[in-house]
Write a protein that holds these residues in place. Structure first.
Motif, PDB file in Angstrom:
ATOM      1  N   ASN A 155      -1.327   2.873  -3.000  1.00  0.00           N
ATOM      2  CA  ASN A 155      -2.203   3.968  -2.559  1.00  0.00           C
ATOM      3  C   ASN A 155      -1.866   5.318  -3.184  1.00  0.00           C
ATOM      4  O   ASN A 155      -2.751   6.070  -3.566  1.00  0.00           O
ATOM      5  CB  ASN A 155      -2.182   4.083  -1.027  1.00  0.00           C
ATOM      6  CG  ASN A 155      -2.951   2.953  -0.361  1.00  0.00           C
ATOM      7  OD1 ASN A 155      -3.571   2.125  -1.048  1.00  0.00           O
ATOM      8  ND2 ASN A 155      -2.926   2.889   0.961  1.00  0.00           N
ATOM      9  N   LEU A 156      -0.563   5.601  -3.303  1.00  0.00           N
ATOM     10  CA  LEU A 156      -0.188   6.877  -3.913  1.00  0.00           C
ATOM     11  C   LEU A 156      -0.539   6.854  -5.401  1.00  0.00           C
ATOM     12  O   LEU A 156      -1.045   7.844  -5.953  1.00  0.00           O
ATOM     13  CB  LEU A 156       1.308   7.157  -3.707  1.00  0.00           C
ATOM     14  CG  LEU A 156       1.749   8.550  -4.123  1.00  0.00           C
ATOM     15  CD1 LEU A 156       1.030   9.621  -3.312  1.00  0.00           C
ATOM     16  CD2 LEU A 156       3.271   8.712  -3.983  1.00  0.00           C
ATOM     17  N   PRO A 189       6.986   4.233  -4.715  1.00  0.00           N
ATOM     18  CA  PRO A 189       5.613   4.411  -4.224  1.00  0.00           C
ATOM     19  C   PRO A 189       4.783   3.124  -4.301  1.00  0.00           C
ATOM     20  O   PRO A 189       5.044   2.266  -5.144  1.00  0.00           O
ATOM     21  CB  PRO A 189       5.025   5.472  -5.180  1.00  0.00           C
ATOM     22  CG  PRO A 189       6.149   6.003  -5.975  1.00  0.00           C
ATOM     23  CD  PRO A 189       7.252   5.007  -5.933  1.00  0.00           C
ATOM     24  N   ASP A 233      -2.426   6.549   5.733  1.00  0.00           N
ATOM     25  CA  ASP A 233      -1.053   7.020   5.531  1.00  0.00           C
ATOM     26  C   ASP A 233      -0.903   7.866   4.269  1.00  0.00           C
ATOM     27  O   ASP A 233       0.162   8.434   4.030  1.00  0.00           O
ATOM     28  CB  ASP A 233      -0.085   5.827   5.452  1.00  0.00           C
ATOM     29  CG  ASP A 233       0.126   5.189   6.825  1.00  0.00           C
ATOM     30  OD1 ASP A 233       0.033   5.918   7.830  1.00  0.00           O
ATOM     31  OD2 ASP A 233       0.376   3.972   6.895  1.00  0.00           O
ATOM     32  N   THR A 234      -1.935   7.888   3.435  1.00  0.00           N
ATOM     33  CA  THR A 234      -1.874   8.681   2.198  1.00  0.00           C
ATOM     34  C   THR A 234      -2.926   9.774   2.278  1.00  0.00           C
ATOM     35  O   THR A 234      -4.096   9.566   1.949  1.00  0.00           O
ATOM     36  CB  THR A 234      -2.109   7.773   0.961  1.00  0.00           C
ATOM     37  OG1 THR A 234      -1.119   6.741   0.962  1.00  0.00           O
ATOM     38  CG2 THR A 234      -2.000   8.561  -0.336  1.00  0.00           C
ATOM     39  N   THR A 235      -2.490  10.943   2.750  1.00  0.00           N
ATOM     40  CA  THR A 235      -3.430  12.047   2.961  1.00  0.00           C
ATOM     41  C   THR A 235      -4.196  12.343   1.679  1.00  0.00           C
ATOM     42  O   THR A 235      -3.591  12.477   0.613  1.00  0.00           O
ATOM     43  CB  THR A 235      -2.638  13.312   3.383  1.00  0.00           C
ATOM     44  OG1 THR A 235      -1.782  12.931   4.457  1.00  0.00           O
ATOM     45  CG2 THR A 235      -3.571  14.414   3.856  1.00  0.00           C
ATOM     46  N   SER A 280       0.824  -1.225   0.000  1.00  0.00           N
ATOM     47  CA  SER A 280       0.000   0.000   0.000  1.00  0.00           C
ATOM     48  C   SER A 280       0.846   1.257   0.000  1.00  0.00           C
ATOM     49  O   SER A 280       0.581   2.200  -0.740  1.00  0.00           O
ATOM     50  CB  SER A 280      -0.888   0.068   1.242  1.00  0.00           C
ATOM     51  OG  SER A 280      -1.571  -1.111   1.420  1.00  0.00           O
ATOM     52  N   ASN A 281       1.817   1.297   0.903  1.00  0.00           N
ATOM     53  CA  ASN A 281       2.568   2.533   1.134  1.00  0.00           C
ATOM     54  C   ASN A 281       3.861   2.608   0.346  1.00  0.00           C
ATOM     55  O   ASN A 281       4.483   3.667   0.297  1.00  0.00           O
ATOM     56  CB  ASN A 281       2.900   2.663   2.626  1.00  0.00           C
ATOM     57  CG  ASN A 281       1.676   2.983   3.461  1.00  0.00           C
ATOM     58  OD1 ASN A 281       0.610   3.268   2.917  1.00  0.00           O
ATOM     59  ND2 ASN A 281       1.812   2.916   4.777  1.00  0.00           N
ATOM     60  N   LEU A 329      -6.412  10.406   0.124  1.00  0.00           N
ATOM     61  CA  LEU A 329      -6.887   9.268  -0.681  1.00  0.00           C
ATOM     62  C   LEU A 329      -8.379   9.008  -0.466  1.00  0.00           C
ATOM     63  O   LEU A 329      -9.141   8.842  -1.422  1.00  0.00           O
ATOM     64  CB  LEU A 329      -6.062   8.004  -0.355  1.00  0.00           C
ATOM     65  CG  LEU A 329      -6.542   6.708  -1.011  1.00  0.00           C
ATOM     66  CD1 LEU A 329      -6.610   6.819  -2.531  1.00  0.00           C
ATOM     67  CD2 LEU A 329      -5.643   5.522  -0.616  1.00  0.00           C
ATOM     68  N   LYS A 360      -4.265   7.396  -5.631  1.00  0.00           N
ATOM     69  CA  LYS A 360      -4.626   8.782  -5.334  1.00  0.00           C
ATOM     70  C   LYS A 360      -4.262   9.709  -6.502  1.00  0.00           C
ATOM     71  O   LYS A 360      -5.076  10.539  -6.915  1.00  0.00           O
ATOM     72  CB  LYS A 360      -3.912   9.237  -4.056  1.00  0.00           C
ATOM     73  CG  LYS A 360      -4.167  10.700  -3.721  1.00  0.00           C
ATOM     74  CD  LYS A 360      -3.356  11.151  -2.513  1.00  0.00           C
ATOM     75  CE  LYS A 360      -2.987  12.605  -2.642  1.00  0.00           C
ATOM     76  NZ  LYS A 360      -2.159  13.073  -1.522  1.00  0.00           N
ATOM     77  N   ASN A 361      -3.059   9.552  -7.033  1.00  0.00           N
ATOM     78  CA  ASN A 361      -2.638  10.417  -8.139  1.00  0.00           C
ATOM     79  C   ASN A 361      -3.525  10.220  -9.371  1.00  0.00           C
ATOM     80  O   ASN A 361      -3.870  11.176 -10.059  1.00  0.00           O
ATOM     81  CB  ASN A 361      -1.167  10.165  -8.503  1.00  0.00           C
ATOM     82  CG  ASN A 361      -0.238  10.737  -7.440  1.00  0.00           C
ATOM     83  OD1 ASN A 361      -0.656  11.582  -6.644  1.00  0.00           O
ATOM     84  ND2 ASN A 361       1.003  10.276  -7.407  1.00  0.00           N
TER      85      ASN A 361
END
Ligand SMILES: *[C@@H]1O[C@H](CO)[C@@H](O)[C@H](O)[C@H]1NC(C)=O
Ligand SMILES: *[C@@H]1O[C@H](CO)[C@@H](O)[C@H](O)[C@H]1NC(C)=O
Ligand SMILES: *[C@@H]1O[C@H](CO)[C@@H](O)[C@H](O)[C@H]1NC(C)=O
Ligand SMILES: *[C@@H]1O[C@H](CO)[C@@H](O)[C@H](O)[C@H]1NC(C)=O
Ligand SMILES: *[C@@H]1O[C@H](CO)[C@@H](O)[C@H](O)[C@H]1NC(C)=O
Length: 368
Positions: A330-331, A327, A358-360, A321-322, A362, A334-335
């Motif tokens: 999750n990133l 990356p 952990d991914t602001t 995930s993180n 998302l 989100k992107n």
């Protein structure tokens, strides 16, 4: 003198309080017991605060539940599973994988709610201490010996009582019956979902397609991943494919039929290394969300699990995930949702994540 000063104040409070408080729909004694006993899985209670507590208030009443984009947490109850807990429970589980294999979140359930999550993935088993008690498992790992399934329901009911615009999608799986039998496990889950208290908060619909938001605000809908002695919730038990990137379940019920599309490639085995696994997982996740957003209004429930691991390569859920140096899923997700082709998409369905906190941004990007 003092009581003369205080008396008028108390009198005002006594008059004011009935206006401000309304009787809760839950049994207060039972609620207090549940929040206390269940804190190892619920976390410590605090009233939801912040703009995400009532994000569903902005969605119109006639919107079909299946047309809303709903963030959720995969293996919801595993957030508090630590090496120490694992050691404490060794006498019941014997030696199992390191605890980080089973851990899929960091936030408590109350925090997950506060962060905007509205779908929850609960995996239940029988307690080694008393095979009538329902507790939480992830595969062979006992997540907490004190917190019972019913305690966690009370926590959700507290949230719903205080945030009546919201609805919760609760997926329930019969994860582990080692300390009893599947019959006992399934019967006890059913019984817990059908107490008089539970009936106030659970909409027992067996079909999700026709349900609009207004009929389930302040309530929960069940996604049933256990064979039940009597029907309740949307049945996902027929042909739920293991580790599959794109499968369909057709649910026929007295309440109506549902076409359900699921992506649950939790072990995206490709080549060696984190990068190829993240790319593969991101690809199937994004493809499924794209399909969801292309569906016709009011047709099809899409469930996307963005969660994954590859045990044989020590890629635990947190690393998938993180990320680690490079990356993670999750990133990437989100992107894609904020700056990529996923920007502005509606009807994304239910998206279960690991470690989204952990991914602001998302969770907000999923809701958007
Ligand atoms: C409320 O819950 C308590 C604790 O479980 C129980 O003893 C009591 O009978 C319940 N009250 C009602 C009215 O159901
Ligand atoms: C929501 O569905 C219920 C039950 O089918 C129906 O009675 C109600 O009118 C619907 N509400 C809206 C706002 O569409
Ligand atoms: C259930 O948990 C026990 C104890 O850890 C373990 O021995 C068993 O293999 C688990 N069963 C499943 C289906 O995960
Ligand atoms: C996923 O991968 C396949 C095969 O490489 C590719 O054709 C497809 O466009 C990818 N999908 C997305 C959404 O990137
Ligand atoms: C997306 O929809 C197309 C057309 O129905 C289907 O062929 C494909 O398998 C779907 N892909 C995913 C990832 O659901």
């Amino acid at each position: 003198m003092i009581h003369l000063l205080f008396f008028p104040l108390l009198a005002i409070l006594a008059i004011a309080s009935p206006l401000e408080s309304r009787a809760p729909k839950y049994n207060v004694t039972a609620m207090n017991i549940a929040l206390n006993r269940g804190s190892g899985i619920l976390g410590s209670y605090s009233k939801c605060s912040g703009s995400l507590c009532s994000w569903m208030s902005k969605i119109s009443d006639d919107t079909k539940l299946i047309d809303i984009s709903i963030p959720g947490t995969h293996d919801t109850a595993s957030w508090n599973y630590t090496p120490l807990k694992q050691i404490e429970y060794l006498k019941y589980t014997n030696l199992i994988y390191p605890s980080s294999i089973y851990k899929c979140n960091k936030e408590s359930i109350f925090k997950q709610l506060q962060s905007g999550n509205r779908a929850f993935d609960l995996r239940i088993g029988l307690s080694p201490k008393n095979s009538n008690d329902l507790i939480f498992f992830h595969s062979e790992a006992i997540l907490d010996l004190n917190s019972k399934f019913e305690d966690i329901l009370f926590g959700f009911w507290r949230f719903l009582d205080e945030n009546p615009t919201e609805t919760l999608i609760i997926s329930i799986k019969d994860e582990n019956s080692t300390f009893g039998s599947y019959n006992i496990l399934q019967q006890n889950i059913y019984n817990t979902l059908t107490t008089n208290q539970a009936k106030i908060y659970i909409n027992p619909t067996e079909s999700i397609s026709s349900i609009n938001l207004s009929s389930v605000r302040g309530k929960m809908v069940i996604l049933r991943r256990f064979n039940s002695p009597n029907n309740i919730g949307i049945d996902l038990t027929n042909n739920f494919k293991d580790n599959n990137e794109d499968f369909q379940i057709i649910n026929s019920s007295p309440d109506g039929d549902d076409n359900i599309f699921i992506e649950d490639l939790y072990e995206p085995f490709t080549n060696f290394g984190l990068k190829s696994h993240v790319n593969k997982k991101l690809n199937v996740t994004i493809s499924h969300i794209l399909n969801s957003s292309n569906k016709k209004n009011g047709e099809g429930l899409y469930i996307t699990y963005a969660s994954s691991e590859v045990i044989s390569q020590l890629l635990i859920p947190e690393i998938m995930s993180n990320g680690l140096i490079i990356p993670g899923v999750n990133l990437g997700l989100k992107n894609w949702l904020i700056n990529g082709k996923g920007k502005g998409l509606k009807q994304k369905g239910i998206i279960f994540t690991d470690f989204a906190s952990d991914t602001t941004g998302l969770v907000e990007a999923i809701i958007a």
